[in-house]
Write an enzyme that holds these catalytic residues in place. Structure first.
Site, mmCIF file in Angstrom:
data_model
loop_
_atom_site.group_PDB
_atom_site.id
_atom_site.type_symbol
_atom_site.label_atom_id
_atom_site.label_comp_id
_atom_site.label_asym_id
_atom_site.label_seq_id
_atom_site.Cartn_x
_atom_site.Cartn_y
_atom_site.Cartn_z
ATOM 1 N N CYS A 138 -129.064 75.505 63.313
ATOM 2 C CA CYS A 138 -129.722 76.363 62.327
ATOM 3 C C CYS A 138 -130.100 75.582 61.067
ATOM 4 O O CYS A 138 -129.271 75.377 60.188
ATOM 5 C CB CYS A 138 -128.803 77.536 61.970
ATOM 6 S SG CYS A 138 -129.512 78.630 60.738
ATOM 7 N N CYS A 180 -129.723 77.545 57.813
ATOM 8 C CA CYS A 180 -128.355 77.667 57.292
ATOM 9 C C CYS A 180 -127.873 76.336 56.697
ATOM 10 O O CYS A 180 -127.190 76.323 55.678
ATOM 11 C CB CYS A 180 -127.371 78.045 58.393
ATOM 12 S SG CYS A 180 -127.984 79.227 59.574
ATOM 13 N N ASP A 181 -128.197 75.226 57.352
ATOM 14 C CA ASP A 181 -127.542 73.955 57.012
ATOM 15 C C ASP A 181 -128.450 72.905 56.391
ATOM 16 O O ASP A 181 -127.955 71.876 55.925
ATOM 17 C CB ASP A 181 -126.902 73.356 58.289
ATOM 18 C CG ASP A 181 -125.871 74.308 58.892
ATOM 19 O OD1 ASP A 181 -125.210 75.016 58.118
ATOM 20 O OD2 ASP A 181 -125.749 74.350 60.124
#
Ligand code: NAP
Length: 312
Positions: free
Chosen positions: A131, A134-135
């Protein structure tokens, strides 16, 4: 006794909830662990109709949920753990409750496919990610590898260039599968690099996290190492159908088999979205199949109760 339980809260589940609630079925959506589904992991959706400037995936999921709730859908932050679809009423067990229901719509979506190579599991959360949204932020001025050649790999790779100094796509062929518009953007982005005809055979690292990958050229079989601070894996998805094994018909990849009316092999059980779609996998097609599933579920319940409108 519930009329309709909808499993999953992505575009398919929430669109089904909207249509079912407008049919006064008061459906309950068991949201699952990723409320809003896969779109919540996408920063910017440019191809969902009605949003000419694009819309954030998380925002779109929130809007869909709000619209369904407006007409009476109930959303439960719970997850299904077991189902018995062998007889009416169907039994649905969740972490918190046992339900009985007349009809079910399965919209449990799909999960990222893993590479299954040494180091992948060990470094997940320590440099291996599925992801970028997200990261990505953790890779300011760092170098990352993206595995895959489809829309996700290129789209998320482009997103990562906002942070990383270099994004290298490793693909097992010598050209990309992604949409031409994405390929063109990637070509014009000087932070993007490519390693063709290659697969990641190992993720390398130490106590501080990922340090690189071991690569294998699929044409020459030669091996090499490539330094990298992170590995983002976008090699497709597998349908979330474990719960329905031996109860519903699936294809060899585990996708639920449905007909044009979104009916599964059990009467009263419908499926929509990525869980039954090995081909298109778009938010808009998921929403479409969710609507069909809800219309058919409404007809099924009316017939069950002897209230069907003649000829409908
Ligand atoms: P995908 O289209 O199935 O592509 C997966 C890629 O991973 C392919 O290039 C495939 O290689 C490669 N691959 C598969 N298994 C592999 C393995 N074991 N090792 C190395 N490489 C492997 O999946 P996706 O990119 O996640 O897209 C899924 C769906 O979502 C598609 O329908 C796509 O159009 C849609 N989507 C759309 C957008 C957008 O419109 N912006 C964004 C994201 C996703 P091969 O090419 O050799 O098969």
């Amino acid at each position: 006794m519930e009329n309709l339980i909808i499993m999953g809260s992505g575009p398919a589940g929430l669109s089904a909830a909207l249509y079912a609630s407008r049919s006064a079925l008061e459906p309950i959506v068991i949201a699952g662990d990723q409320r809003g589904g896969q779109i919540t992991l996408t920063q910017d959706m440019e191809n969902y109709p009605g949003f000419p400037e694009g819309v954030g995936g998380f925002e779109l999921a929130e809007l869909m949920e709000k619209q369904a709730v407006r007409f009476g859908a109930r959303i439960s932050s719970d997850a299904v753990t077991e189902v018995d679809l062998s007889k009416q009423p169907f039994a649905v067990r969740t972490r918190e409750k046992n339900y009985e229901t007349k009809a079910v719509i399965i919209a449990t979506g799909a999960s990222p496919r893993t590479l299954d190579v040494p180091g992948e599991k060990e470094y997940t959360g320590k440099g291996v990610s599925y992801c970028a949204t997200c990261d990505g932020f953790f890779y300011q001025d760092k170098s990352v590898v993206v595995v895959g050649g489809g829309d996700s790999a290129v789209d998320e790779g482009l997103f990562l260039t906002k942070f990383a100094s270099k994004v290298t796509i490793v693909h097992r062929r010598n050209r990309l599968r992604a949409d031409p518009i994405l390929q063109e953007r990637a070509k014009n982005n000087e932070k993007m690099a490519y390693i063709w005809d290659s697969v990641v055979s190992q993720v390398l690292g130490d106590d501080s996290g990922v340090k690189g990958v071991r690569l294998k050229n699929v044409k020459t079989d030669s091996e090499s190492t490539y330094d990298s601070d992170g590995v983002f894996i976008y090699i497709g998805h597998i349908p979330n159908t474990t719960l329905f094994k031996d109860q519903l018909e699936m294809d060899e990849e585990g996708f639920l088999i449905t007909d044009k009316r979104q009916k599964t092999s059990v009467e009263g059980v419908f499926a929509a979205g990525d869980v039954q779609d090995p081909v298109y996998k778009q938010a808009v097609t998921s929403a479409g199949t969710g609507a069909i599933a809800a219309i058919e579920a409404e007809k099924f319940i009316a017939e069950l109760e002897g209230k069907a409108y003649p000829g409908k």
